[in-house]
Write an enzyme that holds these catalytic residues in place. Structure first.
Site, PDB file in Angstrom:
ATOM      1  N   ASP A  26       4.316  -6.209  -0.040  1.00  0.00           N
ATOM      2  CA  ASP A  26       4.157  -4.777   0.131  1.00  0.00           C
ATOM      3  C   ASP A  26       2.862  -4.385  -0.607  1.00  0.00           C
ATOM      4  O   ASP A  26       2.324  -5.187  -1.376  1.00  0.00           O
ATOM      5  CB  ASP A  26       5.396  -4.105  -0.487  1.00  0.00           C
ATOM      6  CG  ASP A  26       5.210  -2.632  -0.700  1.00  0.00           C
ATOM      7  OD1 ASP A  26       4.864  -1.943   0.262  1.00  0.00           O
ATOM      8  OD2 ASP A  26       5.414  -2.173  -1.848  1.00  0.00           O
ATOM      9  N   PHE A  27       2.350  -3.184  -0.381  1.00  0.00           N
ATOM     10  CA  PHE A  27       1.112  -2.801  -1.083  1.00  0.00           C
ATOM     11  C   PHE A  27       1.383  -1.887  -2.289  1.00  0.00           C
ATOM     12  O   PHE A  27       1.296  -2.320  -3.429  1.00  0.00           O
ATOM     13  CB  PHE A  27       0.107  -2.164  -0.115  1.00  0.00           C
ATOM     14  CG  PHE A  27      -1.218  -1.903  -0.769  1.00  0.00           C
ATOM     15  CD1 PHE A  27      -2.094  -2.944  -1.023  1.00  0.00           C
ATOM     16  CD2 PHE A  27      -1.572  -0.614  -1.180  1.00  0.00           C
ATOM     17  CE1 PHE A  27      -3.306  -2.727  -1.680  1.00  0.00           C
ATOM     18  CE2 PHE A  27      -2.787  -0.383  -1.829  1.00  0.00           C
ATOM     19  CZ  PHE A  27      -3.654  -1.446  -2.067  1.00  0.00           C
ATOM     20  N   ASP A  28       1.786  -0.636  -2.039  1.00  0.00           N
ATOM     21  CA  ASP A  28       1.938   0.339  -3.144  1.00  0.00           C
ATOM     22  C   ASP A  28       3.097  -0.051  -4.062  1.00  0.00           C
ATOM     23  O   ASP A  28       4.219  -0.236  -3.600  1.00  0.00           O
ATOM     24  CB  ASP A  28       2.202   1.733  -2.591  1.00  0.00           C
ATOM     25  CG  ASP A  28       1.003   2.284  -1.839  1.00  0.00           C
ATOM     26  OD1 ASP A  28       0.802   1.882  -0.672  1.00  0.00           O
ATOM     27  OD2 ASP A  28       0.261   3.081  -2.410  1.00  0.00           O
ATOM     28  N   ASP A 196       8.790  -3.345  -3.754  1.00  0.00           N
ATOM     29  CA  ASP A 196       9.307  -2.573  -4.894  1.00  0.00           C
ATOM     30  C   ASP A 196      10.181  -1.392  -4.497  1.00  0.00           C
ATOM     31  O   ASP A 196      10.682  -0.693  -5.368  1.00  0.00           O
ATOM     32  CB  ASP A 196       8.135  -2.005  -5.704  1.00  0.00           C
ATOM     33  CG  ASP A 196       7.413  -0.907  -4.944  1.00  0.00           C
ATOM     34  OD1 ASP A 196       7.026  -1.144  -3.790  1.00  0.00           O
ATOM     35  OD2 ASP A 196       7.276   0.204  -5.480  1.00  0.00           O
TER      36      ASP A 196
END
Ligand SMILES: [Mg+2]
Length: 249
Positions: A26-28, A196
């Protein structure tokens, strides 16, 4: 949930040393720290360098809730083989006729954010996100958003998150579906997935420990992930381990 970085769980990451491995992130909140304004999110310089190296050594994917172009622009020089946006719905050159399903929600939510300061509507084409991080009363803002969504003629799927409500077409491909498709395409025997937030649970809930090693950023008693790292900064430790696996003599 076990800490994947503890030496006694070293074998878990060791499985990724083999040739047919896919790394997915995932990124953020995972590759990049959570920041107050979603437009400001970026990887720390150290993470960026490590991620770039990992992309050279492994087939790598980023599956983000952001639009595909948006997240691609935040990856710097890293050549991730796959970048999927909109929670896995938006791939490379695909045309999915889902955008119009969001029309009613788009209009209604647009009026809501105009009425209530501190709300922000992000239109990502295939999905919408209503951010309430800057709202004075986040709880009441969240209720207002949910009230609008509850009255739509065509119900949509909503997924909560960190100060955000994501709105997606019902039955659309989620991050879990997307990861399994990428595994097939990359002919990967095993994948690591790190995320997250609530939308990442779609991957964690696959519960295929033989094929997917699921790691959550932050320990949680309600997550379906098998493993965790304590905090976002630990992504650097994890990337360093993965690089070491592939470059060990
Ligand atoms: Mg995230």
């Amino acid at each position: 949930m076990k800490n994947v970085l503890l030496p006694r769980h070293g074998k878990v990451l060791g499985r990724l040393a083999g040739a047919r491995t896919l790394l997915a992130f995932d990124f953020d909140g995972t590759l990049a720290p959570i920041v107050r304004g979603p437009h400001e999110a970026m990887m720390r310089a150290a993470t960026s360098a490590l991620f770039e190296r990992a992309c050279e050594l492994f087939p790598t994917a980023v599956i983000s809730g952001r639009g595909r172009g948006d997240v691609t622009a935040r990856l710097g020089g890293a050549q991730a083989r796959y970048v999927l946006g909109n929670h896995g719905m938006e791939g490379d050159g695909e045309t999915i006729a889902t955008k119009s399903l969001l029309n009613e929600a788009r209009v209604r939510l647009h009026s809501l954010v105009n009425e209530r300061p501190g709300l922000e509507l992000e239109d990502k084409g295939y999905s919408l996100a209503v951010h309430f991080r800057r709202a004075k009363q986040p709880r009441s803002a969240q209720h207002a958003i949910r009230r609008v969504l509850a009255t739509l003629a065509h119900p949509l799927r909503t997924i909560g998150g960190k100060c955000v409500i994501n709105v997606l077409p019902e039955g659309a491909r989620d991050k879990g579906d997307a990861l399994l498709e990428l595994c097939k395409e990359a002919r990967a025997e095993v994948a690591l997935y790190v995320g997250d937030d609530v939308t990442d649970e779609d991957v964690f809930e696959l519960r295929q420990p033989a094929r997917v090693i699921s790691v959550r950023v932050g320990r949680s008693s309600t997550s379906a992930a098998d493993y965790y790292v304590d905090r976002q900064r630990d992504i650097d430790v994890l990337l360093r381990r993965l690089i070491a696996l592939r470059t060990a003599p």
